[in-house]
Design a protein around this motif. Structure first.
Motif, PDB file in Angstrom:
ATOM      1  N   CYS A 166      -1.615  35.551  21.300  1.00  0.00           N
ATOM      2  CA  CYS A 166      -1.144  35.490  22.683  1.00  0.00           C
ATOM      3  C   CYS A 166      -0.296  36.722  22.995  1.00  0.00           C
ATOM      4  O   CYS A 166       0.522  37.144  22.191  1.00  0.00           O
ATOM      5  CB  CYS A 166      -0.310  34.225  22.903  1.00  0.00           C
ATOM      6  N   ARG A 192      -2.138  31.787  31.884  1.00  0.00           N
ATOM      7  CA  ARG A 192      -1.153  30.929  32.548  1.00  0.00           C
ATOM      8  C   ARG A 192      -0.091  31.818  33.183  1.00  0.00           C
ATOM      9  O   ARG A 192       0.367  32.787  32.568  1.00  0.00           O
ATOM     10  CB  ARG A 192      -0.502  29.961  31.564  1.00  0.00           C
ATOM     11  N   ASP A 240      -1.579  35.490  28.218  1.00  0.00           N
ATOM     12  CA  ASP A 240      -3.032  35.697  28.152  1.00  0.00           C
ATOM     13  C   ASP A 240      -3.490  35.460  26.719  1.00  0.00           C
ATOM     14  O   ASP A 240      -3.247  36.259  25.825  1.00  0.00           O
ATOM     15  CB  ASP A 240      -3.369  37.117  28.595  1.00  0.00           C
ATOM     16  N   GLN A 266      -1.915  20.261  33.515  1.00  0.00           N
ATOM     17  CA  GLN A 266      -3.100  21.115  33.475  1.00  0.00           C
ATOM     18  C   GLN A 266      -3.490  21.609  34.859  1.00  0.00           C
ATOM     19  O   GLN A 266      -4.137  22.649  34.989  1.00  0.00           O
ATOM     20  CB  GLN A 266      -4.278  20.352  32.854  1.00  0.00           C
ATOM     21  N   PHE A 312       4.990  26.465  34.491  1.00  0.00           N
ATOM     22  CA  PHE A 312       3.895  27.346  34.872  1.00  0.00           C
ATOM     23  C   PHE A 312       3.759  27.332  36.387  1.00  0.00           C
ATOM     24  O   PHE A 312       4.069  26.336  37.053  1.00  0.00           O
ATOM     25  CB  PHE A 312       2.584  26.897  34.218  1.00  0.00           C
ATOM     26  N   LEU A 346      -4.587  26.792  34.287  1.00  0.00           N
ATOM     27  CA  LEU A 346      -5.174  27.687  33.288  1.00  0.00           C
ATOM     28  C   LEU A 346      -6.291  28.459  33.986  1.00  0.00           C
ATOM     29  O   LEU A 346      -7.326  27.897  34.346  1.00  0.00           O
ATOM     30  CB  LEU A 346      -5.714  26.904  32.097  1.00  0.00           C
ATOM     31  N   ASN A 351      -9.768  29.898  31.763  1.00  0.00           N
ATOM     32  CA  ASN A 351      -9.640  29.352  30.406  1.00  0.00           C
ATOM     33  C   ASN A 351      -8.808  30.228  29.475  1.00  0.00           C
ATOM     34  O   ASN A 351      -8.968  30.184  28.266  1.00  0.00           O
ATOM     35  CB  ASN A 351     -11.030  29.128  29.786  1.00  0.00           C
ATOM     36  N   ARG A 352      -7.869  31.027  30.039  1.00  0.00           N
ATOM     37  CA  ARG A 352      -7.104  31.920  29.156  1.00  0.00           C
ATOM     38  C   ARG A 352      -5.722  32.271  29.682  1.00  0.00           C
ATOM     39  O   ARG A 352      -4.827  32.605  28.913  1.00  0.00           O
ATOM     40  CB  ARG A 352      -7.868  33.233  28.892  1.00  0.00           C
TER      41      ARG A 352
END
Length: 621
Positions: free
Chosen positions: A68, A36, A59, A20, A3, A30, A33-34
Motif C-alpha cells: 500500500c 480509498r 492505493d 464499504q 474514508f 473503494l 477496487n483499489r
C-alpha cells in the motif's frame, strides 16, 4: 480512520472506516477496487468555480508498488470539455516526463468514475505523493535564503525543468507553492495541471478548412495566470518556454528577500521589481542574472535551460571576483600597484606596454561587472597612449556582438564602443539594429544619420534604416533606403528581397517579380532563394495566377520550411484551389511559427476571425 466519498454532490462525505459504501449517497468507498480517499488536500466546497478536488489516497493496487502506498488523486467534478482537456494533458505530461522529483503515474492511473445515483462522470488522475513542504509555506516560517542556497536550489529546479522542456512541455505555473522541499533536501516540482506542449504555444491552435465548414478546428489554449509570477506574454495567451524562466526568477526573488512579491515596489517605467536592497546577501552578478530571468521580453531572457545551467556554473566565480574587487584590500592593492608602476616604468618606449596592461586590467574589471574600475583603467590607458582607445572600442564592440540575449546591455556596449572610437561605422550600424529592436525611434535615426555622415557608401546602414521604416509600414521611405543599398552594392540580395516585398505591398507586382528574378540569378544561398521564391509566389497570388503561385511557394517551402509567410500564402492558395486538407496544415504552420512581418499578423488575424465566425463558442486564450 475515516474514508471520504468521491461524490461531490454528497451531503455527508466523511464515513467511518468499517463501511464499504457511503452512508449518505450509497457510492462505493473503494474506487476501482483499489483506492480509498483518506483526506481532502483542498477544502471541499459546492462552489461551481471550484473545478477540481484533491485527496490523499490509499492505493493498494498499483503494480509499481506491491505494498500500500499513499498517493494523491485529482478529481475533475464538472463535465467540461475544456477542463477534461486540462486533466488529460496533465496525465499525458506525467507519463512522458520521467524525473524522480516530479509526480509519477501509470497508464491505469487515469480513469472515469460515476458516483451512485448521480449525473456526474468524474475524471480521476492518481499520482505519487511527494512528501515535504511547499516553499511558500516554508519561506513564511524561515528566513530568506542565502546566496549559496539560492544557487543550489536554482540548479536543482533548472535540471528538473531541463527534462520537462526536453520532453516538449513547459510548466506555465512555476511558483513557490508548486515547489516541494523534500525531507532529503531535494526540491520537487508539482502541479502540472497547466502544462502545455511546445508545439501549440502561439495564438491558438485552431485550424481552418479552406473557407468551408467541412472541418472545424478542435484545439484550445487556456490562459493561466498566477499573479506576480506570470509574464505578460502568458497573460496575453502567448506563453513560450522562456515564460517558465520569468516565473523561476520571481520565485527566487520571493525566496532571497523573504518578502511577498505584492509587498515589493516596482519601477513605474519598466514594471521591474525593486528588490535588491531587500536581499543584501546577494552579489550583483547573481542579482543581474535573476533580473535577466525576469526580463519583460522573452527574447531578453536566457534561451534554453542549457544556457541557464552553463551560467550557473560560472556564477560562483563571478560572485567571488565581485567580492574581491569590491574589497578595501583590493582597492588599496590596485592603488599601490599603480603607484609602483608609475614610479618605475617611466621610459617612453614602455608607454604602449603600460597602456596595453591597463586596457587588460580594464577588460578584467568589466568582466567582473566592476564598471567604474574598468572606466578608470581605460581612461588611464588613453592618457598614456591615445591609440589605446581603438583597442577599448574594439573590446566593447565585440561584447555588444555577444550580448544577443540582452538588448539593453548590447546598446550600452555599442554606445561605449562609439564613445572610444566615433569613426567606426559598424558600431553605429549595430546600434541602429539594437535600438530598432528596443523600439527606440530617436536612437535608430540618430545612429544611422551619424553613420551616413562618416560615409555615404554604407549599404548596410541604408538597409538597416530601410528595415526600420519597413516595420513602421512607411513603405515609401523603406523603398528609398533599399534602393540606395542596392545602388551601393548590387549584390546585396537581402536588400533586393526586401525591396521586392515592399513593391508587392505597394501593388507593383511586375516590378516585384522582376526584382525577385534578379535576386535569384545572383544567389545560390537556399535561405535567400526561399525568400525570393516566396515573393514570386506572393506576387502571382495577388495577380490571381494561383497555379504559378503554388509552384513558387512550394519551392520556397522546400528550401526553408521555417519561413512563416510562405505557409500563410500557401494556405490561401491551396484553399482557393480546393486542396483543403493541405490548406488546413499550412494554416496551422502559419499560426504556430515565429514571424515579425506585419503582413503575417494580418493574415493570421483574418483566418482567426473566420474561425470565430464559424465557431463563436470556441474557447481560446
Amino acid at each position: 480512520m475515516s474514508f471520504y466519498c468521491i461524490n461531490p454532490l454528497c451531503e455527508q462525505r466523511q464515513n467511518p472506516d468499517n463501511t464499504q459504501t457511503c452512508l449518505s449517497c450509497g457510492t462505493p468507498l473503494l474506487i476501482n477496487n483499489r483506492i480509498r480517499l483518506l483526506k481532502p488536500l483542498r477544502e471541499l466546497t459546492y462552489d461551481p468555480q471550484s473545478y477540481f478536488e484533491v485527496f490523499e489516497v490509499d492505493d493498494a493496487g498499483i503494480k509499481r508498488h506491491p505494498v500500500c502506498k499513499r498517493r494523491v488523486m485529482k478529481v475533475l467534478k464538472w463535465n467540461s470539455s475544456r477542463l477534461r482537456e486540462l486533466i488529460e494533458r496533465e496525465f499525458r505530461a506525467l507519463r512522458l516526463i520521467q524525473h524522480p522529483n516530479i509526480p509519477q503515474c501509470d497508464v491505469e492511473d487515469f480513469f472515469s468514475f460515476a458516483p451512485n445515483n448521480s449525473p456526474l462522470e468524474l475524471r480521476c488522475l492518481v499520482m505519487d505523493k511527494i512528501e515535504g513542504q511547499n516553499l511558500e509555506e516554508w519561506i513564511k516560517e524561515n528566513e530568506a535564503i542565502s546566496q549559496a542556497q539560492a544557487l543550489e536550489w536554482l540548479r536543482q529546479l533548472v535540471e528538473i525543468l531541463d527534462v520537462v522542456h526536453h520532453s516538449e512541455f513547459f510548466h506555465r505555473d512555476i511558483k513557490p507553492a508548486n515547489i516541494i522541499l523534500q525531507p532529503n533536501g531535494q526540491l520537487a516540482l508539482i502541479d502540472f495541471g497547466t502544462v502545455r506542449r511546445m508545439s501549440d504555444t502561439y495564438l491558438t491552435k485552431v485550424s481552418a478548412s479552406g473557407g468551408t465548414n467541412t472541418r472545424v478546428g478542435k484545439y484550445e489554449i487556456t490562459t493561466v495566470v498566477s499573479f506576480y509570477y506570470t509574464p505578460l506574454e502568458q497573460i496575453h495567451g502567448k506563453a513560450v518556454p522562456q515564460s517558465d524562466f520569468y516565473a523561476l526568477g520571481r520565485t527566487f526573488v520571493r525566496l532571497v528577500t523573504g518578502i511577498s512579491l505584492v509587498d515589493l515596489p516596482t519601477d513605474h517605467k519598466t514594471g521591474n521589481l525593486l528588490w535588491r536592497n531587500k536581499a543584501k546577501q546577494i552579489d550583483k552578478p547573481f542579482a543581474d542574472f535573476l533580473d535577466e530571468l525576469m526580463a519583460s521580453v522573452p527574447g531578453q531572457r536566457p534561451t534554453t535551460t542549457e544556457v541557464i545551467l552553463q551560467r550557473l556554473k560560472i556564477l560562483p566565480q563571478q560572485n567571488k571576483i565581485y567580492r574581491i574587487t569590491r574589497s578595501k584590500t583590493f582597492r588599496a592593492s590596485a592603488v599601490i600597484g599603480f603607484m609602483i608602476l608609475t614610479v618605475f616604468v617611466t621610459f617612453k618606449v614602455l608607454l604602449p606596454l603600460r597602456a596595453k596592461y591597463l586596457v587588460f586590467q580594464g577588460e578584467k574589471a568589466e568582466a567582473a561587472n566592476n564598471f567604474q574600475t574598468a572606466k578608470e583603467f581605460f581612461d588611464s590607458a588613453i592618457k598614456i597612449n591615445p591609440q589605446a582607445k581603438y583597442a577599448i572600442s574594439k573590446f566593447y564592440f565585440e561584447k555588444g556582438l555577444r550580448s544577443i540575449n540582452s538588448l539593453e546591455l548590447a546598446k550600452r556596449y555599442y554606445e561605449l564602443a562609439i564613445k572610444y572610437n566615433d569613426k567606426n561605422i559598424e558600431s553605429y550600424n549595430n546600434l541602429g539594429i539594437v535600438c530598432k529592436q528596443l523600439q527606440n525611434d530617436k536612437c535608430v535615426i540618430d545612429s544611422y544619420e551619424k553613420a551616413f555622415q562618416l560615409t555615404y557608401n554604407n549599404w548596410k546602414g541604408h538597409y538597416g534604416l530601410g528595415t526600420y521604416y519597413d516595420e513602421q509600414m512607411k513603405y515609401d521611405l523603406a523603398e528609398q533606403q533599399y534602393q540606395l543599398a542596392i545602388k551601393i552594392n548590387n549584390q546585396a540580395i537581402i536588400a533586393i528581397n526586401n525591396l521586392s516585398r515592399v513593391k508587392i505591398l505597394q501593388g507593383d507586382y511586375d516590378t516585384a517579380i522582376s526584382l525577385a528574378q534578379e535576386g535569384l540569378q545572383k544567389t545560390t544561398n537556399p535561405r535567400w532563394q526561399a525568400a525570393l521564391y516566396k515573393n514570386l509566389g506572393w506576387a502571382k497570388f495577388e495577380q490571381k495566377k494561383y497555379s504559378e503561385a503554388e509552384q513558387y511557394l512550394e519551392k520556397s517551402k522546400k528550401l526553408d520550411i521555417q519561413r512563416t509567410a510562405t505557409h500563410c500564402l500557401l494556405a490561401q492558395v491551396q484553399g482557393i484551389l480546393g486542396d483543403f486538407d493541405n490548406s488546413w496544415l499550412s494554416w496551422e504552420a502559419c499560426l504556430l511559427t515565429e514571424s515579425r512581418e506585419p503582413e503575417v499578423f494580418s493574415w493570421r488575424a483574418e483566418i482567426i476571425e473566420k474561425i470565430r465566425q464559424k465557431a463563436p463558442n470556441l474557447i481560446q486564450d
